[in-house]
Enzyme design. Structure first.
Site, PDB file in Angstrom:
ATOM      1  N   GLY A 195      -7.659 -20.251 -16.141  1.00  0.00           N
ATOM      2  CA  GLY A 195      -6.417 -20.764 -16.707  1.00  0.00           C
ATOM      3  C   GLY A 195      -5.250 -20.841 -15.746  1.00  0.00           C
ATOM      4  O   GLY A 195      -4.312 -21.609 -15.948  1.00  0.00           O
TER       5      GLY A 195
ATOM      6  N   ASP B 136      -2.147 -17.710 -16.898  1.00  0.00           N
ATOM      7  CA  ASP B 136      -1.537 -18.777 -17.687  1.00  0.00           C
ATOM      8  C   ASP B 136      -0.677 -18.230 -18.820  1.00  0.00           C
ATOM      9  O   ASP B 136       0.429 -18.696 -19.045  1.00  0.00           O
ATOM     10  CB  ASP B 136      -2.623 -19.734 -18.238  1.00  0.00           C
ATOM     11  CG  ASP B 136      -3.800 -19.000 -18.884  1.00  0.00           C
ATOM     12  OD1 ASP B 136      -3.731 -17.761 -19.059  1.00  0.00           O
ATOM     13  OD2 ASP B 136      -4.788 -19.670 -19.216  1.00  0.00           O
TER      14      ASP B 136
ATOM     15  N   ASP C  20      -0.879 -12.825 -23.818  1.00  0.00           N
ATOM     16  CA  ASP C  20      -1.090 -12.828 -25.270  1.00  0.00           C
ATOM     17  C   ASP C  20      -1.091 -11.373 -25.733  1.00  0.00           C
ATOM     18  O   ASP C  20      -0.027 -10.801 -25.948  1.00  0.00           O
ATOM     19  CB  ASP C  20      -2.405 -13.568 -25.542  1.00  0.00           C
ATOM     20  CG  ASP C  20      -2.714 -13.730 -27.019  1.00  0.00           C
ATOM     21  OD1 ASP C  20      -1.805 -13.582 -27.844  1.00  0.00           O
ATOM     22  OD2 ASP C  20      -3.875 -14.016 -27.365  1.00  0.00           O
TER      23      ASP C  20
ATOM     24  N   LYS D  33       3.296 -15.068 -25.600  1.00  0.00           N
ATOM     25  CA  LYS D  33       3.216 -15.390 -27.027  1.00  0.00           C
ATOM     26  C   LYS D  33       3.991 -14.347 -27.824  1.00  0.00           C
ATOM     27  O   LYS D  33       3.775 -13.148 -27.652  1.00  0.00           O
ATOM     28  CB  LYS D  33       1.755 -15.411 -27.465  1.00  0.00           C
ATOM     29  CG  LYS D  33       1.411 -16.610 -28.307  1.00  0.00           C
ATOM     30  CD  LYS D  33      -0.006 -16.567 -28.805  1.00  0.00           C
ATOM     31  CE  LYS D  33      -0.930 -17.402 -27.941  1.00  0.00           C
ATOM     32  NZ  LYS D  33      -2.291 -17.501 -28.545  1.00  0.00           N
TER      33      LYS D  33
ATOM     34  N   PHE E  53      -2.188 -21.060 -31.100  1.00  0.00           N
ATOM     35  CA  PHE E  53      -3.172 -21.245 -30.037  1.00  0.00           C
ATOM     36  C   PHE E  53      -2.837 -22.519 -29.269  1.00  0.00           C
ATOM     37  O   PHE E  53      -2.759 -23.600 -29.836  1.00  0.00           O
ATOM     38  CB  PHE E  53      -4.600 -21.316 -30.590  1.00  0.00           C
ATOM     39  CG  PHE E  53      -5.606 -21.132 -29.504  1.00  0.00           C
ATOM     40  CD1 PHE E  53      -5.941 -19.861 -29.059  1.00  0.00           C
ATOM     41  CD2 PHE E  53      -6.178 -22.238 -28.885  1.00  0.00           C
ATOM     42  CE1 PHE E  53      -6.842 -19.681 -28.015  1.00  0.00           C
ATOM     43  CE2 PHE E  53      -7.085 -22.070 -27.841  1.00  0.00           C
ATOM     44  CZ  PHE E  53      -7.411 -20.786 -27.407  1.00  0.00           C
ATOM     45  N   VAL E  54      -2.615 -22.373 -27.962  1.00  0.00           N
ATOM     46  CA  VAL E  54      -2.151 -23.510 -27.165  1.00  0.00           C
ATOM     47  C   VAL E  54      -3.180 -23.910 -26.111  1.00  0.00           C
ATOM     48  O   VAL E  54      -3.983 -23.088 -25.669  1.00  0.00           O
ATOM     49  CB  VAL E  54      -0.801 -23.200 -26.479  1.00  0.00           C
ATOM     50  CG1 VAL E  54       0.313 -23.109 -27.509  1.00  0.00           C
ATOM     51  CG2 VAL E  54      -0.868 -21.924 -25.644  1.00  0.00           C
TER      52      VAL E  54
ATOM     53  N   ASP F  40      -7.354 -23.507 -22.171  1.00  0.00           N
ATOM     54  CA  ASP F  40      -8.461 -24.235 -22.794  1.00  0.00           C
ATOM     55  C   ASP F  40      -8.730 -23.767 -24.208  1.00  0.00           C
ATOM     56  O   ASP F  40      -8.337 -22.688 -24.627  1.00  0.00           O
ATOM     57  CB  ASP F  40      -9.746 -24.021 -21.988  1.00  0.00           C
ATOM     58  CG  ASP F  40     -10.308 -22.607 -22.208  1.00  0.00           C
ATOM     59  OD1 ASP F  40      -9.567 -21.644 -21.940  1.00  0.00           O
ATOM     60  OD2 ASP F  40     -11.454 -22.480 -22.670  1.00  0.00           O
TER      61      ASP F  40
ATOM     62  N   ARG G 217      -8.026 -28.244 -20.511  1.00  0.00           N
ATOM     63  CA  ARG G 217      -7.309 -27.635 -19.386  1.00  0.00           C
ATOM     64  C   ARG G 217      -6.547 -28.677 -18.579  1.00  0.00           C
ATOM     65  O   ARG G 217      -5.541 -28.381 -17.947  1.00  0.00           O
ATOM     66  CB  ARG G 217      -8.296 -26.946 -18.431  1.00  0.00           C
ATOM     67  CG  ARG G 217      -8.982 -25.723 -19.003  1.00  0.00           C
ATOM     68  CD  ARG G 217      -9.665 -24.972 -17.873  1.00  0.00           C
ATOM     69  NE  ARG G 217     -10.678 -24.045 -18.351  1.00  0.00           N
ATOM     70  CZ  ARG G 217     -10.442 -22.803 -18.746  1.00  0.00           C
ATOM     71  NH1 ARG G 217      -9.215 -22.333 -18.739  1.00  0.00           N
ATOM     72  NH2 ARG G 217     -11.425 -22.024 -19.155  1.00  0.00           N
TER      73      ARG G 217
HETATM   74  P1  IMP Z   1      -4.612 -11.419 -23.340  1.00  0.00           P
HETATM   75  O1  IMP Z   1      -5.562 -10.539 -22.565  1.00  0.00           O
HETATM   76  O2  IMP Z   1      -4.756 -11.227 -24.821  1.00  0.00           O
HETATM   77  O3  IMP Z   1      -3.189 -11.338 -22.879  1.00  0.00           O
HETATM   78  O4  IMP Z   1      -5.107 -12.880 -23.166  1.00  0.00           O
HETATM   79  C1  IMP Z   1      -4.955 -13.527 -22.030  1.00  0.00           C
HETATM   80  C2  IMP Z   1      -6.045 -14.555 -21.870  1.00  0.00           C
HETATM   81  O5  IMP Z   1      -6.521 -15.080 -23.118  1.00  0.00           O
HETATM   82  C3  IMP Z   1      -5.432 -15.683 -21.117  1.00  0.00           C
HETATM   83  O6  IMP Z   1      -5.737 -15.550 -19.753  1.00  0.00           O
HETATM   84  C4  IMP Z   1      -6.123 -16.881 -21.725  1.00  0.00           C
HETATM   85  O7  IMP Z   1      -7.279 -17.134 -20.997  1.00  0.00           O
HETATM   86  C5  IMP Z   1      -6.540 -16.476 -23.113  1.00  0.00           C
HETATM   87  N1  IMP Z   1      -5.607 -16.970 -24.150  1.00  0.00           N
HETATM   88  C6  IMP Z   1      -4.749 -16.249 -24.892  1.00  0.00           C
HETATM   89  N2  IMP Z   1      -4.051 -17.023 -25.732  1.00  0.00           N
HETATM   90  C7  IMP Z   1      -4.473 -18.283 -25.500  1.00  0.00           C
HETATM   91  C8  IMP Z   1      -4.110 -19.557 -26.071  1.00  0.00           C
HETATM   92  O8  IMP Z   1      -3.249 -19.705 -26.943  1.00  0.00           O
HETATM   93  N3  IMP Z   1      -4.782 -20.629 -25.571  1.00  0.00           N
HETATM   94  C9  IMP Z   1      -5.721 -20.538 -24.606  1.00  0.00           C
HETATM   95  N4  IMP Z   1      -6.073 -19.379 -24.049  1.00  0.00           N
HETATM   96  C10 IMP Z   1      -5.471 -18.247 -24.504  1.00  0.00           C
HETATM   97 MG    MG Z   2      -7.400 -16.499 -18.949  1.00  0.00          MG
END
Ligand code: IMP
Ligand code: MG
Length: 179
Positions: free
Chosen positions: A38, A93, A96, A124, A145-146, A152, A158
């Protein structure tokens, strides 16, 4: 799909991010470590704004997930340059839950850098389960979800030059036949 950030807004956000990174590191050398896949667009655009000496490295983070749910995280750090004594900037990217950047940062700290900072294009709203926030963020977005600009859904979208939120109709259109 509902567009959240168009190409020009992203460009301005990335330029602002680069100014913050420059304010932090000045002309000291840094190693930018992107979290694949990403991070691709953001790393490519961000580093072209940076004027200090920059080394690039990448890690792969993937979770067992088909869709929009977080699963267990798998990190691959095999191809990194030597980080001993380096100032590291981890770039992803989106922030979350925050688990990915937190886990990558922990793993990199074990390699003897002088400092590890983190950056994400997006954060987010209201989703974080870890205490630390990224040091640099360009945009806060609602809990949707983006896709696009590297992000992706099941490996699609992407390549979109904008960031858009998927809508229920998009998910129905993309569902495997019979699902
Ligand atoms: P985290 O570990 O929950 O912070 O998630 C981070 C990873 O989840 C990012 O590197 C993305 O690959 C994926 N991700 C989280 N939210 C989204 C979204 O809304 N769209 C696409 N990928 C996401
Ligand atoms: Mg990722």
């Amino acid at each position: 799909m509902k567009r959240l950030l168009d190409r020009e807004e992203i460009e301005r956000g990335v330029a602002a991010l680069a100014r913050e990174v420059t304010a932090e590191f000045g002309d000291q050398p840094i190693t930018v470590v992107g979290v694949l896949t990403g991070c691709l667009m953001l790393v490519a655009d961000l580093v072209r704004h940076l004027e200090m000496p920059v080394e690039l490295g990448f890690v792969t983070a993937s979770s067992y997930r088909g869709t929009t749910e977080s699963g267990d995280l798998l990190l691959k750090l095999d191809d990194l340059p030597d980080l001993t004594g380096r100032q590291v900037l981890v770039v992803d990217d989106i922030f979350d839950s925050g688990k990915t950047l937190a886990a990558v940062k922990q793993s990199l700290l074990a390699r003897g850098p002088s400092d590890v900072k983190t950056a994400a294009l997006l954060i987010k709203r209201g989703r974080q389960v870890v205490a630390e926030r990224p040091d640099f963020v360009a945009f806060e977005i609602p809990d949707e979800f983006v896709v696009g600009y590297g992000l992706d859904y099941r490996d699609r979208f992407r390549n979109l030059p904008f960031v858009a939120a998927l809508e229920p109709q998009d998910l129905r259109d993309l569902a495997p036949r019979g699902a």
